[in-house]
Design a protein around this motif. Structure first.
Motif, PDB file in Angstrom:
ATOM      1  N   ALA A  99       1.459 -13.978  -5.081  1.00 21.18           N
ATOM      2  CA  ALA A  99       0.373 -14.599  -5.298  1.00 21.18           C
ATOM      3  C   ALA A  99      -0.476 -14.371  -6.726  1.00 21.18           C
ATOM      4  CB  ALA A  99      -0.727 -13.662  -4.128  1.00 21.18           C
ATOM      5  N   ALA A 100      -0.196 -13.393  -7.340  1.00 19.28           N
ATOM      6  CA  ALA A 100      -0.709 -13.266  -8.603  1.00 19.28           C
ATOM      7  C   ALA A 100      -0.264 -14.481  -9.652  1.00 19.28           C
ATOM      8  CB  ALA A 100      -0.838 -12.127  -9.284  1.00 19.28           C
ATOM      9  N   GLN A 101       0.702 -14.865  -9.486  1.00 20.25           N
ATOM     10  CA  GLN A 101       1.372 -15.913 -10.303  1.00 20.25           C
ATOM     11  C   GLN A 101       0.843 -17.331 -10.166  1.00 20.25           C
ATOM     12  OE1 GLN A 101       3.996 -14.746 -12.193  1.00 20.25           O
ATOM     13  NE2 GLN A 101       3.088 -13.129 -11.209  1.00 20.25           N
ATOM     14  N   VAL A 102       0.040 -17.524  -9.184  1.00 23.05           N
ATOM     15  CA  VAL A 102      -0.865 -18.820  -9.053  1.00 23.05           C
ATOM     16  C   VAL A 102      -2.264 -18.327  -8.947  1.00 23.05           C
ATOM     17  CG1 VAL A 102       1.075 -19.949  -7.943  1.00 23.05           C
ATOM     18  CG2 VAL A 102      -0.471 -18.767  -6.534  1.00 23.05           C
ATOM     19  N   GLY A 103      -2.649 -17.227  -9.420  1.00 24.90           N
ATOM     20  CA  GLY A 103      -4.114 -16.931  -9.489  1.00 24.90           C
ATOM     21  C   GLY A 103      -4.772 -16.666  -7.970  1.00 24.90           C
ATOM     22  N   ALA A 104      -3.893 -16.242  -7.354  1.00 25.56           N
ATOM     23  CA  ALA A 104      -4.516 -15.728  -6.053  1.00 25.56           C
ATOM     24  C   ALA A 104      -3.984 -14.496  -5.639  1.00 25.56           C
ATOM     25  CB  ALA A 104      -3.772 -16.552  -4.804  1.00 25.56           C
ATOM     26  N   GLY A 105      -4.658 -13.967  -4.374  1.00 30.07           N
ATOM     27  CA  GLY A 105      -4.297 -12.407  -4.085  1.00 30.07           C
ATOM     28  C   GLY A 105      -3.978 -12.362  -2.702  1.00 30.07           C
ATOM     29  N   VAL A 106      -3.683 -11.078  -2.331  1.00 26.52           N
ATOM     30  CA  VAL A 106      -3.384 -11.049  -1.048  1.00 26.52           C
ATOM     31  C   VAL A 106      -4.561 -10.671  -0.335  1.00 26.52           C
ATOM     32  CG1 VAL A 106      -2.377  -9.524   0.651  1.00 26.52           C
ATOM     33  CG2 VAL A 106      -1.167  -9.974  -1.424  1.00 26.52           C
ATOM     34  N   VAL A 107      -5.052 -11.397   1.037  1.00 22.68           N
ATOM     35  CA  VAL A 107      -6.183 -11.281   1.651  1.00 22.68           C
ATOM     36  C   VAL A 107      -6.342 -10.489   3.058  1.00 22.68           C
ATOM     37  CG1 VAL A 107      -7.267 -13.563   0.516  1.00 22.68           C
ATOM     38  CG2 VAL A 107      -5.748 -13.615   2.977  1.00 22.68           C
ATOM     39  N   GLY A 108      -5.148  -9.954   3.285  1.00 16.29           N
ATOM     40  CA  GLY A 108      -4.891  -9.325   4.719  1.00 16.29           C
ATOM     41  C   GLY A 108      -3.862  -8.306   4.525  1.00 16.29           C
ATOM     42  N   PRO A 109      -3.737  -7.405   5.490  1.00 16.41           N
ATOM     43  CA  PRO A 109      -2.653  -6.388   5.644  1.00 16.41           C
ATOM     44  C   PRO A 109      -1.228  -7.206   5.839  1.00 16.41           C
ATOM     45  CG  PRO A 109      -3.901  -6.406   7.689  1.00 16.41           C
ATOM     46  CD  PRO A 109      -4.483  -7.542   6.551  1.00 16.41           C
ATOM     47  N   SER A 110      -0.138  -6.634   5.703  1.00 15.04           N
ATOM     48  CA  SER A 110       0.845  -6.948   5.741  1.00 15.04           C
ATOM     49  C   SER A 110       1.189  -7.007   7.424  1.00 15.04           C
ATOM     50  CB  SER A 110       2.316  -6.414   4.887  1.00 15.04           C
ATOM     51  OG  SER A 110       2.061  -4.793   5.442  1.00 15.04           O
ATOM     52  N   GLU A 111       2.019  -7.884   7.844  1.00 13.50           N
ATOM     53  CA  GLU A 111       2.683  -7.854   9.241  1.00 13.50           C
ATOM     54  C   GLU A 111       3.959  -8.004   9.571  1.00 13.50           C
ATOM     55  OE1 GLU A 111       0.297 -10.448  11.776  1.00 13.50           O
ATOM     56  OE2 GLU A 111      -1.477 -10.554  10.281  1.00 13.50           O
ATOM     57  N   GLU A 112       4.440  -7.099  10.306  1.00 12.75           N
ATOM     58  CA  GLU A 112       6.035  -7.212  10.595  1.00 12.75           C
ATOM     59  C   GLU A 112       6.264  -8.239  11.519  1.00 12.75           C
ATOM     60  OE1 GLU A 112       9.423  -4.364  11.822  1.00 12.75           O
ATOM     61  OE2 GLU A 112       7.880  -3.380  10.668  1.00 12.75           O
TER      62      GLU A 112
END
Length: 71
Positions: A56-69
């Motif tokens: 996500a950081a490679q395109v200037g974004a970030g993770v906005v929620g928890p991981s899900e399985e």
């Protein structure tokens, strides 16, 4: 398609879980709630949350929620 290696995180390249899923006008993977924005879900090997954050950081974004399985 494959995820590239990220030596600074100790991650090798990965083929098996290298997927992106784009959801138009929703924030959920099942598209059950409308949103003005689009969401990109990053599918990685379980336990590799740091890879998702790095990607996500490679395109200037970030993770906005928890991981899900599963999905």
């Amino acid at each position: 398609m494959m995820w590239p290696p990220v030596p600074e995180l100790g991650l090798d390249h990965d083929y098996k879980y290298a997927e992106l899923q784009v959801v138009s006008n929703s924030h959920t993977i099942q598209c059950r709630e409308w949103a003005a924005e689009h969401t990109v879900f990053i599918h990685t090997r379980p336990g590799q949350d740091e890879r998702a954050a790095w990607l996500a950081a490679q395109v200037g974004a970030g993770v906005v929620g928890p991981s899900e399985e599963g999905w």
